[in-house]
Design a protein around this motif. Structure first.
Motif, short mmCIF file in Angstrom:
data_model
loop_
_atom_site.label_atom_id
_atom_site.label_comp_id
_atom_site.label_asym_id
_atom_site.label_seq_id
_atom_site.Cartn_x
_atom_site.Cartn_y
_atom_site.Cartn_z
N ILE A 114 76.82 40.11 32.64
CA ILE A 114 76.18 39.66 31.40
C ILE A 114 74.67 39.63 31.57
O ILE A 114 73.93 40.10 30.69
N TRP A 115 74.18 39.09 32.68
CA TRP A 115 72.74 39.06 32.92
C TRP A 115 72.16 40.46 33.01
O TRP A 115 71.07 40.72 32.49
N SER A 116 72.87 41.37 33.66
CA SER A 116 72.34 42.73 33.76
C SER A 116 72.29 43.41 32.40
O SER A 116 71.36 44.17 32.11
N VAL A 117 73.27 43.14 31.54
CA VAL A 117 73.26 43.71 30.19
C VAL A 117 72.09 43.14 29.39
O VAL A 117 71.41 43.87 28.66
N VAL A 118 71.83 41.85 29.53
CA VAL A 118 70.70 41.23 28.82
C VAL A 118 69.39 41.84 29.30
O VAL A 118 68.52 42.19 28.49
N GLU A 157 86.59 43.17 30.89
CA GLU A 157 87.63 42.57 30.03
C GLU A 157 88.86 42.21 30.86
O GLU A 157 89.46 41.16 30.66
N GLN A 158 89.23 43.07 31.80
CA GLN A 158 90.36 42.78 32.68
C GLN A 158 90.07 41.60 33.59
O GLN A 158 90.94 40.75 33.83
N ASP A 159 88.85 41.54 34.11
CA ASP A 159 88.46 40.41 34.95
C ASP A 159 88.50 39.10 34.16
O ASP A 159 88.96 38.07 34.67
N LEU A 160 88.03 39.13 32.92
CA LEU A 160 88.05 37.93 32.09
C LEU A 160 89.49 37.49 31.79
O LEU A 160 89.79 36.29 31.82
N ALA A 161 90.38 38.43 31.54
CA ALA A 161 91.78 38.09 31.31
C ALA A 161 92.39 37.45 32.57
O ALA A 161 93.17 36.49 32.47
N PHE A 162 92.02 37.96 33.74
CA PHE A 162 92.53 37.39 34.98
C PHE A 162 92.02 35.97 35.16
O PHE A 162 92.76 35.07 35.55
N VAL A 163 90.74 35.76 34.88
CA VAL A 163 90.15 34.42 35.03
C VAL A 163 90.81 33.44 34.07
O VAL A 163 91.08 32.29 34.43
N LYS A 164 91.10 33.89 32.85
CA LYS A 164 91.77 33.01 31.89
C LYS A 164 93.20 32.67 32.33
O LYS A 164 93.68 31.57 32.10
N ALA A 165 93.88 33.63 32.97
CA ALA A 165 95.25 33.42 33.40
C ALA A 165 95.34 32.58 34.68
O ALA A 165 96.30 31.84 34.86
N HIS A 166 94.36 32.71 35.56
CA HIS A 166 94.37 32.00 36.85
C HIS A 166 93.02 31.29 37.06
O HIS A 166 92.24 31.69 37.92
N GLY A 223 66.26 58.16 28.03
CA GLY A 223 67.09 58.37 29.22
C GLY A 223 67.57 57.06 29.80
O GLY A 223 68.73 56.91 30.16
N PHE A 224 66.68 56.07 29.86
CA PHE A 224 67.04 54.75 30.36
C PHE A 224 68.08 54.10 29.45
O PHE A 224 69.06 53.52 29.93
N ILE A 225 67.87 54.18 28.16
CA ILE A 225 68.80 53.58 27.20
C ILE A 225 70.16 54.26 27.27
O ILE A 225 71.20 53.60 27.30
N LEU A 226 70.17 55.58 27.31
CA LEU A 226 71.43 56.31 27.36
C LEU A 226 72.19 56.04 28.66
O LEU A 226 73.40 55.81 28.64
N ALA A 227 71.49 56.05 29.79
CA ALA A 227 72.14 55.78 31.07
C ALA A 227 72.71 54.37 31.10
O ALA A 227 73.85 54.15 31.55
N GLY A 228 71.95 53.40 30.61
CA GLY A 228 72.44 52.02 30.57
C GLY A 228 73.63 51.86 29.65
O GLY A 228 74.57 51.12 29.96
N LEU A 229 73.61 52.54 28.52
CA LEU A 229 74.73 52.46 27.58
C LEU A 229 76.00 53.05 28.18
O LEU A 229 77.08 52.49 28.03
N ILE A 230 75.86 54.14 28.90
CA ILE A 230 77.02 54.76 29.54
C ILE A 230 77.60 53.82 30.59
O ILE A 230 78.82 53.60 30.65
N LEU A 276 77.27 50.57 30.70
CA LEU A 276 77.83 49.44 29.98
C LEU A 276 79.23 49.74 29.46
O LEU A 276 80.16 48.95 29.64
N LEU A 277 79.41 50.89 28.86
CA LEU A 277 80.71 51.25 28.30
C LEU A 277 81.75 51.50 29.38
O LEU A 277 82.93 51.18 29.20
N VAL A 278 81.34 52.05 30.51
CA VAL A 278 82.28 52.31 31.61
C VAL A 278 82.76 50.99 32.21
O VAL A 278 83.94 50.84 32.52
#
Length: 74
Positions: free
Chosen positions: A53-57, A27-36, A10-17, A19-21
């Motif tokens: 990233i820390w929370s995913v780790v 990705e959009q935030d990273l593109a913004f940071v690269k542009a500005h 349950g913990f793994i599935l909830a975290g994976l969901i 993460l994917l959401v």
């Protein structure tokens, strides 16, 4: 069904969901940071990306611990 089975999966599935959401948003935030790179909003988004990233780790480490715990006691 055994409760010990539901806890790690349950913990793994909830975290994976979660993460994917949030992946597309990060990705959009990273593109913004690269542009500005010098804007104030980019600094805020950088901190959010680093926290993500820390929370995913941490989620991954806890998931591994739960899987090992599951196989040790079941």
């Amino acid at each position: 069904m055994d409760v010990y089975l539901l806890i790690p999966f349950g913990f793994i599935l909830a975290g994976l969901i979660v993460l994917l959401v949030q992946k597309k948003s990060m990705e959009q935030d990273l593109a913004f940071v690269k542009a500005h790179p010098d804007s104030d909003e980019a600094a805020i988004k950088q901190k959010a990306i680093i926290r993500w990233i820390w929370s995913v780790v941490i989620w991954g480490v806890v998931s591994m611990i739960l899987v090992v715990w599951f196989f040790m006691y079941v």
